[in-house]
Write a protein that holds these residues in place. Structure first.
Motif, PDB file in Angstrom:
ATOM      1  N   CYS A  61      28.510  -7.103   5.847  1.00  0.00           N
ATOM      2  CA  CYS A  61      29.322  -5.948   6.260  1.00  0.00           C
ATOM      3  C   CYS A  61      30.348  -6.447   7.255  1.00  0.00           C
ATOM      4  N   GLY A  62      31.575  -6.653   6.797  1.00  0.00           N
ATOM      5  CA  GLY A  62      32.588  -7.245   7.661  1.00  0.00           C
ATOM      6  C   GLY A  62      32.199  -8.666   8.009  1.00  0.00           C
ATOM      7  N   ASP A  63      32.148  -8.971   9.304  1.00  0.00           N
ATOM      8  CA  ASP A  63      31.762 -10.311   9.736  1.00  0.00           C
ATOM      9  C   ASP A  63      30.281 -10.389  10.106  1.00  0.00           C
ATOM     10  N   GLN A  64      29.508  -9.361   9.740  1.00  0.00           N
ATOM     11  CA  GLN A  64      28.080  -9.343  10.041  1.00  0.00           C
ATOM     12  C   GLN A  64      27.262  -9.382   8.754  1.00  0.00           C
ATOM     13  N   THR A  65      26.051  -9.918   8.862  1.00  0.00           N
ATOM     14  CA  THR A  65      25.110  -9.899   7.754  1.00  0.00           C
ATOM     15  C   THR A  65      23.835  -9.219   8.224  1.00  0.00           C
ATOM     16  N   PHE A  66      23.379  -8.226   7.467  1.00  0.00           N
ATOM     17  CA  PHE A  66      22.165  -7.491   7.815  1.00  0.00           C
ATOM     18  C   PHE A  66      21.088  -7.756   6.767  1.00  0.00           C
ATOM     19  N   ARG A  67      19.846  -7.836   7.241  1.00  0.00           N
ATOM     20  CA  ARG A  67      18.711  -7.972   6.328  1.00  0.00           C
ATOM     21  C   ARG A  67      17.989  -6.634   6.258  1.00  0.00           C
ATOM     22  N   LEU A  68      17.881  -6.089   5.068  1.00  0.00           N
ATOM     23  CA  LEU A  68      17.203  -4.810   4.863  1.00  0.00           C
ATOM     24  C   LEU A  68      15.764  -5.073   4.425  1.00  0.00           C
ATOM     25  N   ASP A  69      14.825  -4.351   5.029  1.00  0.00           N
ATOM     26  CA  ASP A  69      13.426  -4.529   4.645  1.00  0.00           C
ATOM     27  C   ASP A  69      13.242  -4.263   3.151  1.00  0.00           C
ATOM     28  N   LEU A  70      13.837  -3.178   2.671  1.00  0.00           N
ATOM     29  CA  LEU A  70      13.838  -2.837   1.244  1.00  0.00           C
ATOM     30  C   LEU A  70      15.207  -2.262   0.905  1.00  0.00           C
ATOM     31  N   TYR A  71      15.631  -2.457  -0.335  1.00  0.00           N
ATOM     32  CA  TYR A  71      16.947  -1.961  -0.739  1.00  0.00           C
ATOM     33  C   TYR A  71      16.882  -1.479  -2.185  1.00  0.00           C
ATOM     34  N   ASP A  72      17.438  -0.282  -2.403  1.00  0.00           N
ATOM     35  CA  ASP A  72      17.536   0.243  -3.761  1.00  0.00           C
ATOM     36  C   ASP A  72      18.968   0.034  -4.257  1.00  0.00           C
ATOM     37  N   PRO A  73      19.181  -0.893  -5.212  1.00  0.00           N
ATOM     38  CA  PRO A  73      20.546  -1.191  -5.658  1.00  0.00           C
ATOM     39  C   PRO A  73      21.171  -0.067  -6.482  1.00  0.00           C
ATOM     40  N   SER A  85       0.782  -1.234   0.000  1.00  0.00           N
ATOM     41  CA  SER A  85       0.000   0.000   0.000  1.00  0.00           C
ATOM     42  C   SER A  85       0.813   1.282   0.000  1.00  0.00           C
ATOM     43  N   VAL A  86       2.112   1.214   0.263  1.00  0.00           N
ATOM     44  CA  VAL A  86       2.900   2.444   0.356  1.00  0.00           C
ATOM     45  C   VAL A  86       3.916   2.518  -0.776  1.00  0.00           C
ATOM     46  N   PHE A  87       4.858   1.607  -0.795  1.00  0.00           N
ATOM     47  CA  PHE A  87       5.919   1.645  -1.814  1.00  0.00           C
ATOM     48  C   PHE A  87       5.598   0.684  -2.967  1.00  0.00           C
ATOM     49  N   ASN A  88       4.347   0.733  -3.411  1.00  0.00           N
ATOM     50  CA  ASN A  88       3.874  -0.177  -4.454  1.00  0.00           C
ATOM     51  C   ASN A  88       3.679   0.515  -5.796  1.00  0.00           C
ATOM     52  N   THR A  89       4.154   1.752  -5.929  1.00  0.00           N
ATOM     53  CA  THR A  89       3.986   2.486  -7.183  1.00  0.00           C
ATOM     54  C   THR A  89       5.173   2.234  -8.110  1.00  0.00           C
ATOM     55  N   ALA A  90       5.027   2.649  -9.364  1.00  0.00           N
ATOM     56  CA  ALA A  90       6.025   2.328 -10.391  1.00  0.00           C
ATOM     57  C   ALA A  90       7.410   2.850 -10.053  1.00  0.00           C
ATOM     58  N   GLU A  91       7.486   4.020  -9.390  1.00  0.00           N
ATOM     59  CA  GLU A  91       8.803   4.602  -9.107  1.00  0.00           C
ATOM     60  C   GLU A  91       9.624   3.779  -8.117  1.00  0.00           C
ATOM     61  N   PHE A  92       8.952   2.849  -7.400  1.00  0.00           N
ATOM     62  CA  PHE A  92       9.662   2.005  -6.437  1.00  0.00           C
ATOM     63  C   PHE A  92       9.752   0.548  -6.905  1.00  0.00           C
ATOM     64  N   ALA A  93       9.506   0.329  -8.181  1.00  0.00           N
ATOM     65  CA  ALA A  93       9.502  -1.045  -8.700  1.00  0.00           C
ATOM     66  C   ALA A  93      10.862  -1.720  -8.576  1.00  0.00           C
ATOM     67  N   GLY A  94      11.929  -0.938  -8.509  1.00  0.00           N
ATOM     68  CA  GLY A  94      13.267  -1.515  -8.435  1.00  0.00           C
ATOM     69  C   GLY A  94      13.726  -1.876  -7.040  1.00  0.00           C
ATOM     70  N   LEU A  95      12.915  -1.602  -6.017  1.00  0.00           N
ATOM     71  CA  LEU A  95      13.307  -1.929  -4.649  1.00  0.00           C
ATOM     72  C   LEU A  95      13.300  -3.439  -4.434  1.00  0.00           C
ATOM     73  N   LEU A  96      14.312  -3.923  -3.717  1.00  0.00           N
ATOM     74  CA  LEU A  96      14.431  -5.354  -3.434  1.00  0.00           C
ATOM     75  C   LEU A  96      13.998  -5.623  -1.994  1.00  0.00           C
ATOM     76  N   PRO A  97      12.976  -6.452  -1.776  1.00  0.00           N
ATOM     77  CA  PRO A  97      12.563  -6.766  -0.401  1.00  0.00           C
ATOM     78  C   PRO A  97      13.492  -7.786   0.236  1.00  0.00           C
ATOM     79  N   GLN A  98      13.659  -7.668   1.548  1.00  0.00           N
ATOM     80  CA  GLN A  98      14.410  -8.631   2.350  1.00  0.00           C
ATOM     81  C   GLN A  98      15.802  -8.898   1.760  1.00  0.00           C
ATOM     82  N   HIS A  99      16.492  -7.834   1.409  1.00  0.00           N
ATOM     83  CA  HIS A  99      17.822  -7.965   0.798  1.00  0.00           C
ATOM     84  C   HIS A  99      18.881  -8.109   1.890  1.00  0.00           C
TER      85      HIS A  99
END
Length: 268
Positions: free
Chosen positions: A191-203, A173-187
């Motif tokens: 980072c070093g020895d850590q791994t982070f999960r991003l809710d959305l990511y713009d590559p 309902s929020v980031f569902n428009t065409a301008e955000f079509a390139g966002l990757l969910p759960q990316h």
């Protein structure tokens, strides 16, 4: 036995199923009695199965069991019997035959109050107890499902990458428009020895978007963890933009405008 019953030390729950009086209100005692009475083909289902899988916090007031269709029983008030021609696969928890997690969710989802339905489903997905595809398969196999349309929509959101109600709202309902079509969910980002999960990511702009629900981000420790995480991501060139639950739910247009401006500025 007669003496124990007449003195009140033993309580009859169902035909041929008795329990010590102090345990007569126990969820597990009643569930065991229900399956003993219903027969070897019965299984705990619905919200009762969801409780046994740890997906809801409190035991339901009624025990729910699933039986093959031709079997007919007259249950007491605390026991709900549902029928299905081919009952789904079961697992065993605390000596009880219990529907597998996906079928437990499908049979129990619509029995929960509307404002509590999302979290058990997403908790199962986040923990790896069940996959969104397994949920989709379970709902396809079920002939009757309470709140089927709502559940199907929520499963589709989980398949798209949502792992919480807030992420579902963000994706649908929020980031569902065409301008955000390139966002990757759960990316996931290393980072070093850590791994982070991003809710959305713009590559394109290396921007991470986090949707902060109060359940996981309230308190000084959680806030400190978020700040450290954002700093670590910034060290590899990823800027984090955070939106609160209130922003996502109450100000979706503002969230869209703000993120669009951030992405344009980052692209420049």
């Amino acid at each position: 036995m007669r003496t124990a019953i007449s003195s009140g030390r033993v309580v009859r729950l169902l035909p041929d199923a008795y329990v010590g009086a102090e345990h007569s209100d126990s969820f597990l005692a009643r569930a065991h009695a229900a399956l003993l009475w219903a027969g070897s083909a019965a299984a705990v289902s619905g919200t009762s199965a969801m409780f046994l899988w740890g997906l809801v916090e409190s035991p339901p007031s009624h025990i729910e069991v699933l039986l093959p269709h031709p079997i007919h029983l007259n249950p007491p008030d605390w026991l709900v019997v549902r029928r299905r021609v081919r009952p789904p696969a079961t697992a065993h928890i605390a000596g009880l035959a219990v529907l597998e997690p996906a079928d437990a969710i499908v049979t129990g989802y619509g029995r929960l109050s509307p404002h509590t339905r999302a979290e058990p489903l997403y908790r199962a997905v986040r923990s790896g107890l069940v996959s969104p595809d397994a949920l989709a398969d379970a709902i396809r196999r079920a002939p009757r499902v309470a709140a089927r349309r709502e559940l199907s929509t929520r499963i589709a959101a989980a398949q798209a990458g949502a792992e919480s109600f807030l992420e579902e709202v963000g994706l649908r309902s929020v980031f569902n428009t065409a301008e955000f079509a390139g966002l990757l969910p759960q990316h996931r980002v290393r980072c070093g020895d850590q791994t982070f999960r991003l809710d959305l990511y713009d590559p394109v702009t290396r921007t991470g978007i986090e949707l902060d629900g109060a359940q996981f981000h309230d308190g000084s420790e959680a806030r400190q963890r978020d700040v450290r995480r954002d700093a670590a991501l910034a060290s590899i060139g990823i800027q984090t933009v955070r939106f609160t639950f209130a922003d996502i739910v109450q100000r979706p247009a503002w969230c869209r405008q703000t993120l669009a401006e951030v992405l344009r500025a980052r692209e420049r």
